[in-house]
Scaffold this active site. Sequence first.
Site, mmCIF file in Angstrom:
data_model
loop_
_atom_site.group_PDB
_atom_site.id
_atom_site.type_symbol
_atom_site.label_atom_id
_atom_site.label_comp_id
_atom_site.label_asym_id
_atom_site.label_seq_id
_atom_site.Cartn_x
_atom_site.Cartn_y
_atom_site.Cartn_z
ATOM 1 C CB ALA A 186 13.244 2.134 6.439
ATOM 2 N N PRO A 187 10.951 -0.103 7.188
ATOM 3 C CG PRO A 187 10.106 -1.633 8.749
ATOM 4 C CD PRO A 187 9.798 -0.320 8.084
ATOM 5 N N GLY A 213 9.089 -3.851 4.492
ATOM 6 C CA GLY A 213 7.979 -4.773 4.215
ATOM 7 C C GLY A 213 7.687 -4.849 2.726
ATOM 8 C CB CYS A 238 -0.829 2.418 7.216
ATOM 9 S SG CYS A 238 0.345 3.318 8.228
HETATM 10 N N1 SAM Z 1 7.526 1.012 3.045
HETATM 11 C C1 SAM Z 1 7.877 0.686 4.410
HETATM 12 C C2 SAM Z 1 7.572 -0.782 4.681
HETATM 13 O O1 SAM Z 1 6.734 -1.355 4.000
HETATM 14 O O2 SAM Z 1 8.209 -1.361 5.566
HETATM 15 C C3 SAM Z 1 7.197 1.593 5.395
HETATM 16 C C4 SAM Z 1 7.443 3.034 5.111
HETATM 17 S S1 SAM Z 1 6.869 4.130 6.340
HETATM 18 C C5 SAM Z 1 5.172 4.126 6.091
HETATM 19 C C6 SAM Z 1 7.354 5.669 5.725
HETATM 20 C C7 SAM Z 1 8.842 5.887 5.645
HETATM 21 O O3 SAM Z 1 9.065 7.151 5.037
HETATM 22 C C8 SAM Z 1 9.570 5.959 6.973
HETATM 23 O O4 SAM Z 1 10.519 4.932 7.039
HETATM 24 C C9 SAM Z 1 10.252 7.321 6.988
HETATM 25 O O5 SAM Z 1 11.562 7.273 7.506
HETATM 26 C C10 SAM Z 1 10.263 7.674 5.526
HETATM 27 N N2 SAM Z 1 10.262 9.116 5.210
HETATM 28 C C11 SAM Z 1 9.869 10.160 5.950
HETATM 29 N N3 SAM Z 1 9.991 11.305 5.260
HETATM 30 C C12 SAM Z 1 10.495 10.989 4.054
HETATM 31 C C13 SAM Z 1 10.871 11.713 2.907
HETATM 32 N N4 SAM Z 1 10.738 13.039 2.864
HETATM 33 N N5 SAM Z 1 11.359 11.014 1.862
HETATM 34 C C14 SAM Z 1 11.504 9.668 1.890
HETATM 35 N N6 SAM Z 1 11.168 8.922 2.954
HETATM 36 C C15 SAM Z 1 10.664 9.572 4.007
#
Ligand code: SAM
Length: 469
Positions: free
Chosen positions: A117-118, A120, A235
């Site tokens: 999420a979200p 990308g 990032c």
């Molecule tokens: N890949 C996404 C994009 O390109 O739009 C951005 C991802 S963001 C950097 C990291 C995501 O990891 C967040 O949406 C968060 O809710 C999720 N997250 C946090 N802890 C997590 C876990 N233990 N397992 C899986 N997802 C997790």
Amino acid sequence: MSTNNQSAPPEFLAKMAALLGEEFYQFAQSYGEETAVGLRVNTLKLSAADFSTLSPFALKAVGAHEPDGFLVTDESRPGSHPYHAAGLYYLQEPSAMVVGGFVDAQPGELVLDLAAAPGGKATHLAAAMQRRGLLVANDVHTGRARLLGENLERWGATNALITSAEPEHLAAQFGPIFDRVLVDAPCSGEGMFRKSGPFEWSKGMVLACSRRQTAVLHTAAQLVKPGGRLVYATCTFSPEEDEAVIARFLREFPQFELIDPPRFAGFGAGRPSWVDSSLADDNLQKCVRLWPHQFPGEGHFVAVMQRVDNVRPQGFWKPLGSKPPGRKELAVWRAFADEVLQTEFAEERLLLVNGRLYLLPELALETGKLHLIRYGLLLGEIRKGHFRPDHALALALKPEAVALSANFAADSDEIAAYWQGLDIANAGPDGWLLVSVDGFVLGWGKRVNGRLKNHYPRGLRWHRDWRKE
Ligand code: SAM
């Protein structure tokens, strides 16, 4: 474009100064520069070349590493344009575009985006897969997973399974079956300081992120099939969350090796000397660092790994048992399809759950007790003997896939009214139709006596005439 001069916490800058030495000056200067608005074209709907011809925004190609990516070079706001609502592009900062390219998902494969999420990167993977195979897009936070669902729906992705699960639960359900797994890890977000200004940051937070990333990546390893690819991205710039996570991972999982991915202009190498000497390994140079002073983006770290052992895959997944609709529901669907659609949907892939009719992806897995947000394409709902098509179906179709459609120019009064949820005058035969903007579907309408009743979802309506934004 925007600038943010006092955007990073001083403690972070001091840490970067110690790491970067002389190079810190250029890095720090980038904090006074404009940040670029990037967009990636949805090749499920049109080619990058066609979008450049159509685009009302001034564009510049983002670089050879991403042929579908552009920088917006004028003051326009592509997020407030009906083309965005029609899913023609995703707003994505240019360094994030590199990650999806490195995953290199192929049509027909089984691909997992573990922290999606979200959306990308998930939209990027979906475009590369061209609706073939299965993309499992997961986010542990249910609210964010729902947003991911909306973005994949706007994208017109029909081959996605969207879940909200802990990585361990996915590993227990599927085992090592995926051709490609992406871990776009939750991180301290240092690459976002330039754009968003200072937010909470501390060395303790970096270490806490590093521990969480290690746990998620180690679980992700259990989902990659022999010969498969595992991509880790953040990032953030702190080596504790980047090279150190990878070094520790490779020590514990010798069946994975770093791949040296293609390097394009502005791509930097991983920095083995920044990790503890007990972990340092020259191979870490194969990781890619994107720096805001060398590359037109906010910054990213990416490691591409391959599982090189040759054991037999022992995934414990099963194909999804079919739960086809009953005779009555099938008849309701067929009546709608015969009257409205001019395209075929494979009936053996239909799934009915609580009155909602889905078209499953060509590759569908049994999901056990996983929390599902969406499986495949939501065609619509069957209520009291009637079929009501869903917005997701509209966004997966081309106007020519239905018998009736109404097309308007982006800057027309009709599109401004439709996007706000208003009915519009429209002569023609009665019935369900697709409303499109310059040939790209925006949503459903139903024409009755020369009036087009608005069926654009309430939650997505634009608050006022978009031309006055
Ligand atoms: N890949 C996404 C994009 O390109 O739009 C951005 C991802 S963001 C950097 C990291 C995501 O990891 C967040 O949406 C968060 O809710 C999720 N997250 C946090 N802890 C997590 C876990 N233990 N397992 C899986 N997802 C997790």
